[in-house]
Design a protein around this motif. Structure first.
Motif, PDB file in Angstrom:
ATOM      1  N   LEU A  67       0.824  -1.206   0.000  1.00  0.00           N
ATOM      2  CA  LEU A  67       0.000   0.000   0.000  1.00  0.00           C
ATOM      3  C   LEU A  67       0.859   1.258   0.000  1.00  0.00           C
ATOM      4  O   LEU A  67       0.600   2.215  -0.754  1.00  0.00           O
ATOM      5  N   GLU A  68       1.902   1.253   0.824  1.00  0.00           N
ATOM      6  CA  GLU A  68       2.797   2.414   0.909  1.00  0.00           C
ATOM      7  C   GLU A  68       3.446   2.710  -0.449  1.00  0.00           C
ATOM      8  O   GLU A  68       3.484   3.857  -0.899  1.00  0.00           O
ATOM      9  N   GLN A  69       3.954   1.662  -1.107  1.00  0.00           N
ATOM     10  CA  GLN A  69       4.635   1.869  -2.383  1.00  0.00           C
ATOM     11  C   GLN A  69       3.652   2.222  -3.498  1.00  0.00           C
ATOM     12  O   GLN A  69       3.976   2.989  -4.415  1.00  0.00           O
ATOM     13  N   LEU A  70       2.460   1.676  -3.413  1.00  0.00           N
ATOM     14  CA  LEU A  70       1.440   1.996  -4.406  1.00  0.00           C
ATOM     15  C   LEU A  70       1.081   3.473  -4.329  1.00  0.00           C
ATOM     16  O   LEU A  70       1.012   4.164  -5.354  1.00  0.00           O
ATOM     17  N   ARG A  71       0.862   3.971  -3.123  1.00  0.00           N
ATOM     18  CA  ARG A  71       0.510   5.383  -2.964  1.00  0.00           C
ATOM     19  C   ARG A  71       1.692   6.299  -3.279  1.00  0.00           C
ATOM     20  O   ARG A  71       1.518   7.393  -3.828  1.00  0.00           O
ATOM     21  N   ALA A  72       2.902   5.829  -2.978  1.00  0.00           N
ATOM     22  CA  ALA A  72       4.090   6.629  -3.293  1.00  0.00           C
ATOM     23  C   ALA A  72       4.256   6.809  -4.798  1.00  0.00           C
ATOM     24  O   ALA A  72       4.848   7.789  -5.264  1.00  0.00           O
ATOM     25  N   SER A  73       3.724   5.860  -5.562  1.00  0.00           N
ATOM     26  CA  SER A  73       3.825   5.941  -7.027  1.00  0.00           C
ATOM     27  C   SER A  73       2.840   6.953  -7.609  1.00  0.00           C
ATOM     28  O   SER A  73       2.913   7.280  -8.799  1.00  0.00           O
ATOM     29  N   GLY A  74       1.916   7.429  -6.780  1.00  0.00           N
ATOM     30  CA  GLY A  74       0.908   8.366  -7.244  1.00  0.00           C
ATOM     31  C   GLY A  74      -0.410   7.721  -7.603  1.00  0.00           C
ATOM     32  O   GLY A  74      -1.357   8.408  -7.994  1.00  0.00           O
ATOM     33  N   SER A  75      -0.509   6.395  -7.470  1.00  0.00           N
ATOM     34  CA  SER A  75      -1.742   5.698  -7.806  1.00  0.00           C
ATOM     35  C   SER A  75      -2.862   6.063  -6.838  1.00  0.00           C
ATOM     36  O   SER A  75      -2.672   6.108  -5.628  1.00  0.00           O
ATOM     37  N   THR A  76      -4.032   6.321  -7.415  1.00  0.00           N
ATOM     38  CA  THR A  76      -5.210   6.619  -6.603  1.00  0.00           C
ATOM     39  C   THR A  76      -6.243   5.494  -6.685  1.00  0.00           C
ATOM     40  O   THR A  76      -7.398   5.682  -6.295  1.00  0.00           O
ATOM     41  N   MET A  77      -5.834   4.346  -7.211  1.00  0.00           N
ATOM     42  CA  MET A  77      -6.754   3.212  -7.313  1.00  0.00           C
ATOM     43  C   MET A  77      -7.313   2.860  -5.932  1.00  0.00           C
ATOM     44  O   MET A  77      -6.562   2.752  -4.966  1.00  0.00           O
ATOM     45  N   PRO A  78      -8.617   2.681  -5.802  1.00  0.00           N
ATOM     46  CA  PRO A  78      -9.202   2.311  -4.510  1.00  0.00           C
ATOM     47  C   PRO A  78      -8.649   0.979  -4.006  1.00  0.00           C
ATOM     48  O   PRO A  78      -8.490   0.034  -4.784  1.00  0.00           O
ATOM     49  N   VAL A  79      -8.352   0.925  -2.721  1.00  0.00           N
ATOM     50  CA  VAL A  79      -7.837  -0.291  -2.100  1.00  0.00           C
ATOM     51  C   VAL A  79      -8.662  -0.604  -0.866  1.00  0.00           C
ATOM     52  O   VAL A  79      -8.844   0.240   0.012  1.00  0.00           O
ATOM     53  N   ILE A  80      -9.187  -1.826  -0.834  1.00  0.00           N
ATOM     54  CA  ILE A  80      -9.899  -2.314   0.344  1.00  0.00           C
ATOM     55  C   ILE A  80      -9.008  -3.339   1.023  1.00  0.00           C
ATOM     56  O   ILE A  80      -8.646  -4.354   0.423  1.00  0.00           O
ATOM     57  N   VAL A  81      -8.623  -3.063   2.244  1.00  0.00           N
ATOM     58  CA  VAL A  81      -7.776  -3.980   3.000  1.00  0.00           C
ATOM     59  C   VAL A  81      -8.658  -5.062   3.615  1.00  0.00           C
ATOM     60  O   VAL A  81      -9.654  -4.765   4.283  1.00  0.00           O
ATOM     61  N   LEU A  82      -8.285  -6.313   3.379  1.00  0.00           N
ATOM     62  CA  LEU A  82      -9.037  -7.465   3.880  1.00  0.00           C
ATOM     63  C   LEU A  82      -8.076  -8.326   4.687  1.00  0.00           C
ATOM     64  O   LEU A  82      -7.147  -8.910   4.138  1.00  0.00           O
ATOM     65  N   THR A  83      -8.266  -8.379   6.005  1.00  0.00           N
ATOM     66  CA  THR A  83      -7.289  -9.064   6.837  1.00  0.00           C
ATOM     67  C   THR A  83      -7.877  -9.550   8.147  1.00  0.00           C
ATOM     68  O   THR A  83      -8.934  -9.092   8.580  1.00  0.00           O
ATOM     69  N   ALA A  84      -7.153 -10.479   8.781  1.00  0.00           N
ATOM     70  CA  ALA A  84      -7.571 -10.998  10.083  1.00  0.00           C
ATOM     71  C   ALA A  84      -7.186 -10.041  11.198  1.00  0.00           C
ATOM     72  O   ALA A  84      -7.662 -10.166  12.329  1.00  0.00           O
ATOM     73  N   ARG A  85      -6.321  -9.092  10.884  1.00  0.00           N
ATOM     74  CA  ARG A  85      -5.936  -8.116  11.896  1.00  0.00           C
ATOM     75  C   ARG A  85      -7.061  -7.092  12.053  1.00  0.00           C
ATOM     76  O   ARG A  85      -7.339  -6.315  11.155  1.00  0.00           O
ATOM     77  N   ASP A  86      -7.698  -7.085  13.205  1.00  0.00           N
ATOM     78  CA  ASP A  86      -8.835  -6.187  13.381  1.00  0.00           C
ATOM     79  C   ASP A  86      -8.669  -5.248  14.568  1.00  0.00           C
ATOM     80  O   ASP A  86      -9.635  -4.675  15.060  1.00  0.00           O
TER      81      ASP A  86
END
Length: 222
Positions: free
Chosen positions: A64-83
């Motif tokens: 996520l960090e590298q994706l946003r650093a690239s300038g991408s604004t694509m929506p991201v939904i985080v799906l995880t067991a960490r709640d």
């Protein structure tokens, strides 16, 4: 319909999510590690990503960090067991658009996917992935085609064929060019697959839409 990237290393979960989204009309791609997930997310070929946190190779936070650093604004939904609250805050502050904790109900995930895609479409404004030529219109993001305002149902192959025609109106395209664009690999030169699919498009768009130029190929007539 929108293209969704699923980055999840638990095969049971990724298959469950992909099956549900496919049934709802979305096009899905599944990868099981963070490095591959980041590469595909950066390709620009997807409209939304569903991202796990505990991934081999590179964790979801780093993706996520590298994706946003690239300038991408694509929506991201985080799906995880960490709640935990800490992980939720970390994901959202890191650029996630939404957060769904495991175990989850698919209906909830689907609702969030629809919401994020709708909001993304509203924010983007005019797009360069809508092709228009004469009475023909092709929306590559939603994968919808229309002729004189009437929606036309196209298969994945027909849509790719229509795309190359609309990108090159009035030009003669050889069978080799069409094979390379639509099928993406060397094909038996004696195959009539191009002729067959051109025939399919003519039935849907009108016989006059595509002309045969003997010995050379086909021309799209907007």
């Amino acid at each position: 319909m929108a293209r969704i990237l699923i980055v999840e290393d638990e095969a049971r979960i990724s298959a469950f999510v992909a099956k549900g989204l496919d049934a709802d009309g979305y096009t899905t791609t599944v990868v099981a590690d963070g490095v591959s997930g980041l590469d595909l997310a950066l390709s620009g070929d997807f409209d939304l990503a569903i991202l796990d946190i505990n991934l081999p190779g590179m964790d979801g936070f780093t993706v996520l960090e590298q994706l946003r650093a690239s300038g991408s604004t694509m929506p991201v939904i985080v799906l995880t067991a960490r709640d935990s609250v800490t992980d939720t805050v970390s994901a959202l502050e890191g650029g996630a658009d939404d957060y769904v904790a495991k175990p989850f109900r698919f209906a909830e995930l689907l609702a969030r996917v629809r919401l994020r895609l709708r909001q993304s479409g509203e924010q983007q404004g005019p797009r360069d992935d809508v092709l228009e030529a004469g009475p023909f219109r092709l929306d590559l993001r939603t994968r919808r085609a229309s002729h004189n305002g009437r929606e036309v149902e196209l298969s994945a192959r027909e849509l790719k064929l229509a795309e190359i025609f609309l990108r090159n109106p009035g030009l003669v395209l050889s069978r080799e060019q069409l094979l390379s664009h639509v099928w993406g690999y060397d094909f038996d030169p004696g195959s009539n697959v191009v002729d067959v699919y051109v025939g399919y498009l003519r039935k849907k768009l009108g016989a006059e839409a595509i002309s045969t130029v003997r010995g050379l190929g086909y021309r799209f007539n907007p």
